[in-house]
Design an enzyme around this catalytic site. Structure first.
Site, PDB file in Angstrom:
ATOM      1  N   GLU A  93      10.827  16.442  15.156  1.00  0.00           N
ATOM      2  CA  GLU A  93      11.181  16.251  13.751  1.00  0.00           C
ATOM      3  C   GLU A  93      10.443  17.280  12.891  1.00  0.00           C
ATOM      4  O   GLU A  93       9.222  17.396  12.980  1.00  0.00           O
ATOM      5  CB  GLU A  93      10.791  14.836  13.314  1.00  0.00           C
ATOM      6  CG  GLU A  93      11.253  14.512  11.916  1.00  0.00           C
ATOM      7  CD  GLU A  93      10.907  13.089  11.507  1.00  0.00           C
ATOM      8  OE1 GLU A  93       9.756  12.674  11.735  1.00  0.00           O
ATOM      9  OE2 GLU A  93      11.783  12.407  10.956  1.00  0.00           O
ATOM     10  N   LYS A 132       0.890  -1.178   0.000  1.00  0.00           N
ATOM     11  CA  LYS A 132       0.000   0.000   0.000  1.00  0.00           C
ATOM     12  C   LYS A 132       0.918   1.215   0.000  1.00  0.00           C
ATOM     13  O   LYS A 132       1.431   1.637   1.032  1.00  0.00           O
ATOM     14  CB  LYS A 132      -0.891  -0.019   1.252  1.00  0.00           C
ATOM     15  CG  LYS A 132      -2.247   0.645   1.068  1.00  0.00           C
ATOM     16  CD  LYS A 132      -2.200   2.102   0.644  1.00  0.00           C
ATOM     17  CE  LYS A 132      -1.917   3.044   1.778  1.00  0.00           C
ATOM     18  NZ  LYS A 132      -1.720   4.452   1.330  1.00  0.00           N
TER      19      LYS A 132
HETATM   20  P1  ADP Z   1       2.814  11.332   6.851  1.00  0.00           P
HETATM   21  O1  ADP Z   1       2.101  11.782   8.094  1.00  0.00           O
HETATM   22  O2  ADP Z   1       4.209  11.788   6.782  1.00  0.00           O
HETATM   23  O3  ADP Z   1       2.027  11.494   5.588  1.00  0.00           O
HETATM   24  P2  ADP Z   1       1.938   8.681   7.337  1.00  0.00           P
HETATM   25  O4  ADP Z   1       2.470   7.889   8.459  1.00  0.00           O
HETATM   26  O5  ADP Z   1       0.568   9.276   7.461  1.00  0.00           O
HETATM   27  O6  ADP Z   1       3.011   9.775   7.028  1.00  0.00           O
HETATM   28  O7  ADP Z   1       1.963   7.845   5.982  1.00  0.00           O
HETATM   29  C1  ADP Z   1       2.828   6.775   5.718  1.00  0.00           C
HETATM   30  C2  ADP Z   1       2.038   5.647   5.083  1.00  0.00           C
HETATM   31  O8  ADP Z   1       1.077   5.175   6.035  1.00  0.00           O
HETATM   32  C3  ADP Z   1       1.220   6.048   3.838  1.00  0.00           C
HETATM   33  O9  ADP Z   1       1.224   4.972   2.916  1.00  0.00           O
HETATM   34  C4  ADP Z   1      -0.161   6.240   4.404  1.00  0.00           C
HETATM   35  O10 ADP Z   1      -1.182   6.044   3.436  1.00  0.00           O
HETATM   36  C5  ADP Z   1      -0.219   5.155   5.449  1.00  0.00           C
HETATM   37  N1  ADP Z   1      -1.210   5.394   6.510  1.00  0.00           N
HETATM   38  C6  ADP Z   1      -1.659   6.568   6.993  1.00  0.00           C
HETATM   39  N2  ADP Z   1      -2.576   6.368   7.950  1.00  0.00           N
HETATM   40  C7  ADP Z   1      -2.725   5.024   8.096  1.00  0.00           C
HETATM   41  C8  ADP Z   1      -3.517   4.172   8.934  1.00  0.00           C
HETATM   42  N3  ADP Z   1      -4.361   4.676   9.823  1.00  0.00           N
HETATM   43  N4  ADP Z   1      -3.368   2.832   8.802  1.00  0.00           N
HETATM   44  C9  ADP Z   1      -2.512   2.306   7.907  1.00  0.00           C
HETATM   45  N5  ADP Z   1      -1.745   3.050   7.093  1.00  0.00           N
HETATM   46  C10 ADP Z   1      -1.837   4.394   7.174  1.00  0.00           C
END
Ligand code: ADP
Length: 476
Positions: free
Chosen positions: A379, A171
């Site tokens: 960060e 994903k």
């Molecule tokens: P940022 O905040 O820097 O965008 P994220 O941690 O939100 O980083 O995103 C990293 C990855 O995690 C992306 O592929 C995002 O789609 C995914 N992601 C974000 N929220 C969730 C969630 N609740 N469960 C699983 N994957 C998630």
């Protein structure tokens, strides 16, 4: 319109829903991706499960390795196309995007070569027994990829998993995933059997959460924010599956008075502006020994002023940041630091030719940052460098270890100090007289404390992405 790959076929989301893809270069929509939900994720996980008992599961380790090497070659053949896609999607300068594709292909090459070189063990036991330790795949592995180095991170995460014979569901991030979708297409061209490599695009809280919470996955590899990392670990706990987490960082450079200051200054600047500071291992804190503090910081400032920001095609030092949320976040840190009276030692330059609606931020170097200031321990994930002085080795170590994160560079010519400091630092990697921002494909990488757990890269990743079975045979 981009598409996903599930069970060896290009497809759209079952719902038919899509998401707009905006380029950070100019803020304009230039592509659409499928917006998958739990139903698409379920299809992908089922396809991966079937692949394990189908053609993929029946390949020998050598055959798996050959497929991976073929994929690595296809990445090289298509490197320019992939780099253009990556640059448009993330905003990074073309040189960086091109380099990312070299690293991506290296992952498939390295782990493709390693696939048939991971052996089990024979364990001496009681007389009359033969004990074999078999190394086996975990099963269906889930890979949630961030947007800062989409292609590279996908390679880093899936290559060791595929080498060990797992079937993967990826994903990628909704903010930047076009290169990842294209790599999955190239995997089909390389001849990967259906279901071995599935990729599903969509929102984190929708598709990502559905994948992490799916009851039929056996492992989660996650790189991203600390907040989501906690959700991933909770999801993994529900089904008692293992996960690796690569989360935030606040890595310090420790520059001692005997260091090669010219080399250190250039490397320090590169270590924070790389990928416009959107690197979990960015060297965002600069700890400088008091006796050389002022001249060294002045040298860094002189180099920092030369940092230029532009579009990927201008191919300067930095591009825009990935989205408006990141832009606001970086600007908030800069504004707060200025408001709290921290001296701005240098700023870069944004090229006047950049589109007005792109997500550009000003690279900024702050001095005299107190250890309890947010800039010293939170960060930013942008091109913002924070300098602070230290008196001696013990003080440097205590400042370096004084945050929740960890990857460090040490600048000193003194051999004893190099060893002492490297041992005392609480982090996953130490670079002495250099800075690698994660280092090469061969070097185990990962954090301690809130930077996460588990190791990627190198041979350790092969251990993370496999399990063992102890077979005890009584032969009398
Ligand atoms: P940022 O905040 O820097 O965008 P994220 O941690 O939100 O980083 O995103 C990293 C990855 O995690 C992306 O592929 C995002 O789609 C995914 N992601 C974000 N929220 C969730 C969630 N609740 N469960 C699983 N994957 C998630």
């Amino acid at each position: 319109m981009a598409h996903m790959i599930i069970d060896g076929k290009a497809c759209q989301a079952i719902s038919g829903n899509t998401l707009e893809v905006r380029s950070p270069v100019d803020g304009k929509v230039f592509e659409h991706i499928p917006r998958a939900d739990a139903r698409d994720i379920d299809l992908a996980v089922r396809a991966a499960r079937s692949a394990l008992s189908g053609a993929w599961g029946q390949l020998s380790a050598t055959e798996r390795g050959r497929l991976m090497q073929k994929l690595g070659q296809l990445v090289t053949t298509h490197a320019e196309e992939l780099a253009q896609l990556e640059a448009r999607d993330t905003g990074k300068p073309m040189t960086t995007a091109r380099n990312d594709m070299v690293v991506l292909s290296r992952y498939f090459e390295f782990y493709g070569g390693a696939a048939d070189k991971v052996h089990g063990e024979v364990i001496p036991f009681l007389n009359g027994y033969q004990v074999n330790l078999l190394r086996e795949p975990l099963g269906v592995t889930a890979h949630i990829i961030p947007w800062n180095y989409p292609a590279q991170m996908m390679g880093r995460s899936i290559a060791p998993a595929l080498a060990m014979g797992n079937a993967v569901v990826v994903k990628p991030a909704e903010d930047a995933c076009l290169s990842c979708l294209r790599v999955a297409e190239l995997a089909l061209e390389a001849g990967f059997p259906q279901g071995a490599l599935n990729i599903v695009s969509g929102l984190g809280e929708e598709a990502g959460a559905a994948l992490a919470n799916h009851p039929d996955i056996n492992f989660i590899s996650f790189t991203g924010s600390n907040e989501v990392g906690v959700l991933i670990q909770q999801a993994a706990a529900k089904h008692a599956v293992k996960c690796t987490l690569e989360l935030g960082g606040k890595s310090p450079h420790l520059v001692f008075e005997d260091a090669n200051l010219e080399l250190a200054a250039s490397t320090v600047v590169r270590g924070i502006i790389q990928n416009t500071g959107q690197t979990c291992t960015a060297g965002s804190r600069l700890l400088v020994q008091q006796s050389i503090h002022d001249p060294f910081v002045a040298l860094v400032a002189e180099k920092f002023k030369q940092v230029r920001v532009g579009t990927p095609e201008m191919n300067l030092d930095c591009g825009p940041v990935v989205n408006p949320t990141q832009q606001q976040r970086v600007n908030r840190f800069i504004d707060q630091a200025k408001a709290s009276g921290l001296p701005v030692l240098a700023q870069g330059q944004i090229d006047p030719g950049v589109p007005a609606d792109g997500y550009y931020v000003m690279p900024t170097f702050f001095g005299a940052v107190p250890p309890d200031h947010p800039l010293a321990h939170q960060e930013v994930f942008g091109p913002v460098l924070a300098a602070m002085p230290f008196t001696d080795e013990a003080h440097a170590i205590s400042l370096a270890n004084g945050t929740d994160y960890g990857l460090v560079a040490v600048w000193t010519e003194n051999g004893g100090r190099q060893q002492r400091v490297a041992k005392a630092l609480k982090c996953g990697q130490v670079f002495v007289n250099s800075f690698g921002a994660g280092g090469g494909v061969e070097l185990p990488f990962g954090g301690v404390k809130r930077s996460g757990h588990g190791r990627e890269k190198g041979f350790l990743a092969l251990e993370e992405m496999s399990t063992t079975k102890t077979v005890v045979h009584f032969h009398g």
